[in-house]
Scaffold this active site. Structure first.
Site, PDB file in Angstrom:
ATOM      1  N   ASN A 146     -42.010  77.056   3.023  1.00  0.00           N
ATOM      2  CA  ASN A 146     -42.286  77.275   4.414  1.00  0.00           C
ATOM      3  C   ASN A 146     -41.570  76.006   5.278  1.00  0.00           C
ATOM      4  O   ASN A 146     -41.909  75.903   6.408  1.00  0.00           O
ATOM      5  CB  ASN A 146     -43.858  77.539   4.840  1.00  0.00           C
ATOM      6  CG  ASN A 146     -44.667  76.443   4.194  1.00  0.00           C
ATOM      7  OD1 ASN A 146     -44.042  75.306   3.743  1.00  0.00           O
ATOM      8  ND2 ASN A 146     -45.933  76.536   4.162  1.00  0.00           N
ATOM      9  N   ARG A 284     -49.308  65.830   8.352  1.00  0.00           N
ATOM     10  CA  ARG A 284     -50.559  66.023   8.120  1.00  0.00           C
ATOM     11  C   ARG A 284     -51.181  65.103   9.102  1.00  0.00           C
ATOM     12  O   ARG A 284     -50.890  64.062   9.542  1.00  0.00           O
ATOM     13  CB  ARG A 284     -50.896  65.342   6.835  1.00  0.00           C
ATOM     14  CG  ARG A 284     -50.508  66.336   5.623  1.00  0.00           C
ATOM     15  CD  ARG A 284     -51.270  67.348   5.491  1.00  0.00           C
ATOM     16  NE  ARG A 284     -51.028  68.553   4.434  1.00  0.00           N
ATOM     17  CZ  ARG A 284     -50.395  69.583   4.358  1.00  0.00           C
ATOM     18  NH1 ARG A 284     -49.839  69.805   5.610  1.00  0.00           N
ATOM     19  NH2 ARG A 284     -49.898  70.259   3.543  1.00  0.00           N
ATOM     20  N   GLN A 313     -59.788  69.971   7.903  1.00  0.00           N
ATOM     21  CA  GLN A 313     -59.535  71.017   8.334  1.00  0.00           C
ATOM     22  C   GLN A 313     -60.536  72.103   7.707  1.00  0.00           C
ATOM     23  O   GLN A 313     -60.864  71.858   6.550  1.00  0.00           O
ATOM     24  CB  GLN A 313     -58.122  71.611   8.133  1.00  0.00           C
ATOM     25  CG  GLN A 313     -57.045  70.769   8.620  1.00  0.00           C
ATOM     26  CD  GLN A 313     -55.532  71.329   8.627  1.00  0.00           C
ATOM     27  OE1 GLN A 313     -54.584  70.888   9.112  1.00  0.00           O
ATOM     28  NE2 GLN A 313     -55.445  72.371   7.637  1.00  0.00           N
ATOM     29  N   HIS A 332     -53.854  75.040  12.122  1.00  0.00           N
ATOM     30  CA  HIS A 332     -52.651  74.677  11.152  1.00  0.00           C
ATOM     31  C   HIS A 332     -51.933  76.003  10.774  1.00  0.00           C
ATOM     32  O   HIS A 332     -52.134  76.902   9.939  1.00  0.00           O
ATOM     33  CB  HIS A 332     -53.338  74.331   9.948  1.00  0.00           C
ATOM     34  CG  HIS A 332     -52.192  73.596   8.850  1.00  0.00           C
ATOM     35  ND1 HIS A 332     -52.412  72.728   7.771  1.00  0.00           N
ATOM     36  CD2 HIS A 332     -50.975  74.114   8.733  1.00  0.00           C
ATOM     37  CE1 HIS A 332     -51.457  72.442   7.309  1.00  0.00           C
ATOM     38  NE2 HIS A 332     -50.480  72.913   7.691  1.00  0.00           N
TER      39      HIS A 332
HETATM   40  P1  NAP Z   1     -39.851  67.043   1.250  1.00  0.00           P
HETATM   41  O1  NAP Z   1     -38.521  67.806   1.415  1.00  0.00           O
HETATM   42  O2  NAP Z   1     -40.418  66.767   0.075  1.00  0.00           O
HETATM   43  O3  NAP Z   1     -39.745  66.007   2.358  1.00  0.00           O
HETATM   44  C1  NAP Z   1     -40.464  64.874   2.273  1.00  0.00           C
HETATM   45  C2  NAP Z   1     -39.646  63.610   2.940  1.00  0.00           C
HETATM   46  O4  NAP Z   1     -40.746  62.611   3.162  1.00  0.00           O
HETATM   47  C3  NAP Z   1     -38.877  63.050   1.507  1.00  0.00           C
HETATM   48  O5  NAP Z   1     -37.453  63.115   2.041  1.00  0.00           O
HETATM   49  C4  NAP Z   1     -39.608  61.703   1.313  1.00  0.00           C
HETATM   50  O6  NAP Z   1     -38.605  60.760   1.031  1.00  0.00           O
HETATM   51  C5  NAP Z   1     -40.221  61.492   2.739  1.00  0.00           C
HETATM   52  N1  NAP Z   1     -40.905  60.417   2.635  1.00  0.00           N
HETATM   53  C6  NAP Z   1     -42.200  60.129   1.729  1.00  0.00           C
HETATM   54  N2  NAP Z   1     -42.871  59.166   1.899  1.00  0.00           N
HETATM   55  C7  NAP Z   1     -42.239  58.434   3.011  1.00  0.00           C
HETATM   56  C8  NAP Z   1     -42.334  57.366   3.776  1.00  0.00           C
HETATM   57  N3  NAP Z   1     -43.427  56.580   3.463  1.00  0.00           N
HETATM   58  N4  NAP Z   1     -41.507  56.843   4.734  1.00  0.00           N
HETATM   59  C9  NAP Z   1     -40.695  58.047   5.204  1.00  0.00           C
HETATM   60  N5  NAP Z   1     -40.420  58.867   4.502  1.00  0.00           N
HETATM   61  C10 NAP Z   1     -41.005  59.319   3.314  1.00  0.00           C
HETATM   62  O7  NAP Z   1     -40.929  68.082   2.031  1.00  0.00           O
HETATM   63  P2  NAP Z   1     -40.934  69.108   3.089  1.00  0.00           P
HETATM   64  O8  NAP Z   1     -40.875  70.430   2.830  1.00  0.00           O
HETATM   65  O9  NAP Z   1     -39.912  68.525   4.133  1.00  0.00           O
HETATM   66  O10 NAP Z   1     -42.404  68.791   3.407  1.00  0.00           O
HETATM   67  C11 NAP Z   1     -42.739  67.639   4.124  1.00  0.00           C
HETATM   68  C12 NAP Z   1     -44.466  67.505   4.519  1.00  0.00           C
HETATM   69  O11 NAP Z   1     -44.707  68.358   5.485  1.00  0.00           O
HETATM   70  C13 NAP Z   1     -45.114  68.282   3.272  1.00  0.00           C
HETATM   71  O12 NAP Z   1     -45.470  67.260   2.413  1.00  0.00           O
HETATM   72  C14 NAP Z   1     -46.380  68.559   4.128  1.00  0.00           C
HETATM   73  O13 NAP Z   1     -47.184  67.488   4.207  1.00  0.00           O
HETATM   74  C15 NAP Z   1     -45.932  68.980   5.463  1.00  0.00           C
HETATM   75  N6  NAP Z   1     -45.648  70.571   5.643  1.00  0.00           N
HETATM   76  C16 NAP Z   1     -46.670  71.045   6.518  1.00  0.00           C
HETATM   77  C17 NAP Z   1     -46.641  72.356   6.787  1.00  0.00           C
HETATM   78  C18 NAP Z   1     -47.286  72.963   7.755  1.00  0.00           C
HETATM   79  O14 NAP Z   1     -47.515  74.260   7.795  1.00  0.00           O
HETATM   80  N7  NAP Z   1     -47.722  72.237   9.002  1.00  0.00           N
HETATM   81  C19 NAP Z   1     -45.814  73.225   5.728  1.00  0.00           C
HETATM   82  C20 NAP Z   1     -45.289  72.666   4.954  1.00  0.00           C
HETATM   83  C21 NAP Z   1     -45.075  71.054   4.775  1.00  0.00           C
HETATM   84  P3  NAP Z   1     -38.212  60.716  -0.404  1.00  0.00           P
HETATM   85  O15 NAP Z   1     -38.104  61.963  -1.200  1.00  0.00           O
HETATM   86  O16 NAP Z   1     -36.470  60.258  -0.235  1.00  0.00           O
HETATM   87  O17 NAP Z   1     -38.920  59.453  -1.244  1.00  0.00           O
END
Ligand code: NAP
Length: 399
Positions: A146, A284, A313, A332
């Site tokens: 997603n 989050r 939540q 959410h």
């Molecule tokens: P992703 O591809 O794993 O991307 C997460 C990114 O965050 C990675 O590039 C990671 O960096 C970076 N990161 C981690 N810690 C960090 C920090 N302290 N400072 C700066 N960057 C940091 O995951 P995604 O699919 O984009 O999803 C990200 C997050 O969105 C999920 O973990 C979840 O909490 C949220 N989400 C929300 C929904 C919703 O329905 N609202 C749905 C899906 C996801 P590196 O990998 O380079 O370390």
């Protein structure tokens, strides 16, 4: 085996008899070439409600045909809730970030048979990852399922906040036509500086989707992107969060919640933001300090705050983000469109097929494996837990 599945409640009027669209658009691979979830079978209609109790993620036939027991409930927070009672002898727990069953250390200790926690979506911070590592419970999520749904939602929220959509819509619903009232906080996005904390799957896709608006794009991340990805969107990299928030008109948060990012946006960081910035958070709720956000909106340090994520939540009815000024919050929902539900239901089934048949689960899906952070988890998370305080979710509905 016994599979406990904790899902959000059915629609208040019962399951829909029909849906607006008769079919979903065809999507082949994700942008980086990663294949979509690919289970061997599917026992549901694509584009239907799967994430609620009666939807059962389309799993019942598949699991019962294989001799497993499926228990589905939405009752997850209060002492003695259905989920806690069923957890004690469950082998697998499936939960969703939209309606998270907080797998705290206490709950993990009560689950003597638990082997696998599956997140039907992305973001496994509702699981005490440290306790999962300590008790050798594997944690997996449906990486990418997603991410693009959320990126679309972020674009919608940036436009809605900067152009001040919500009050304008309300004027129409109230039968009014007062143009000055409608536009007194409304701007164009064109020319603005838009930045994201994390340029992972969601963050980068959001940047790509915003590029045609003729804006300046910025990002901060733990790992810098390859030069060609920066060049593709003319991105400015910031080594620190502070550097980015000081220059951006719109700040987006797309990093996971883990001990390193918990309460990252506190009073101190908000004071370093460009005055009047808009903050968008679909990552989050707990990445932001709830009282500090409300205060920054009241003082005008933030012009707007929008997102769909809260902590805990469901959010208590007196959560300040429900009533603070100039917010564009939703429950959410960004990652659980009917389109996304089809992908994560397929992904959960793919994971279960691999688990039962002894095949390796995709590395991209792994968060914790063999007692340590693994796969996507090793890249994006840090060890520890971010579930503290989740018991407040039991207060939902009380005043
Ligand atoms: P992703 O591809 O794993 O991307 C997460 C990114 O965050 C990675 O590039 C990671 O960096 C970076 N990161 C981690 N810690 C960090 C920090 N302290 N400072 C700066 N960057 C940091 O995951 P995604 O699919 O984009 O999803 C990200 C997050 O969105 C999920 O973990 C979840 O909490 C949220 N989400 C929300 C929904 C919703 O329905 N609202 C749905 C899906 C996801 P590196 O990998 O380079 O370390």
């Amino acid at each position: 085996m016994k599979i406990l599945c904790v899902l959000y409640e059915d629609p208040s009027g019962g399951m829909p008899e029909k849906y607006p669209l008769s079919a979903l658009p065809e999507i082949s691979n994700y942008p980086d070439g990663m294949p979509l979830p690919s289970p061997k079978g599917r026992d549901f209609a694509a584009g239907t409600l799967l994430g609620c109790v009666s939807g059962e993620l389309g799993l019942r036939k598949f699991l019962e045909d294989r001799g497993h027991t499926l228990v589905v409930t939405s009752d997850k927070d209060a002492d003695g809730c259905d989920a806690d009672r069923e957890l004690v002898d469950a082998d697998i727990v499936i939960s969703q970030p939209f309606w998270p069953y907080y797998l705290t250390e206490k709950r993990i200790k009560s689950a003597q048979n638990l082997k696998l926690a599956i997140t039907a979506g992305i973001g496994s911070d509702h699981v005490d990852l440290q306790a999962a590592m300590d008790h050798n419970i594997d944690v997996v999520e449906v990486t990418y399922c997603n991410s693009r749904s959320v990126a679309e939602h972020i674009v919608m929220m940036i436009l809605a906040m900067v152009r001040d959509y919500h009050p304008q819509h309300q004027i129409v619903k109230d039968g009014g036509w007062h143009i000055a009232d409608a536009v007194k906080r409304s701007y164009d996005v064109e020319g603005m500086h838009i930045g994201t904390i994390a340029a992972g799957r969601i963050g980068y896709d959001m940047l790509r989707k915003m590029a045609p608006f003729d804006v300046h794009l910025h990002y901060n991340d733990r790992h810098r992107l390859p030069a060609e990805k920066e060049a593709e969107l003319n991105l400015q990299y910031h080594e620190t969060v502070e550097s980015l928030v000081g220059v951006c008109d719109v700040i987006n948060i797309s990093c996971p919640l883990h001990p390193e990012t918990e309460h990252l946006f506190n009073e101190e960081l908000l004071a370093k933001c460009k005055p009047g910035a808009y903050l968008i958070n679909t990552a989050r709720g707990k990445i932001c300090d709830r009282a500090a956000i409300a205060k920054a909106l009241e003082s005008g340090q933030l012009s707007g705050y929008a997102g769909d994520v809260w902590f805990p939540q469901p959010a208590p009815v007196d959560h300040p983000w429900r009533t603070m000024p100039n917010h564009g919050m939703t429950p959410h929902t960004s990652g659980t469109t009917l389109s996304a539900q089809t992908r994560y239901a397929d992904g959960v089934r793919e994971i279960l097929e691999c688990f039962f048949d002894g095949h390796e689960i995709r590395n991209e899906y792994k968060i914790v494996s063999g007692g340590q952070l693994a796969g996507a988890g090793a890249h994006a998370y840090s060890a520890g837990t971010a579930t503290d305080g989740s018991e407040e979710a039991a207060n939902f509905g009380s005043t």
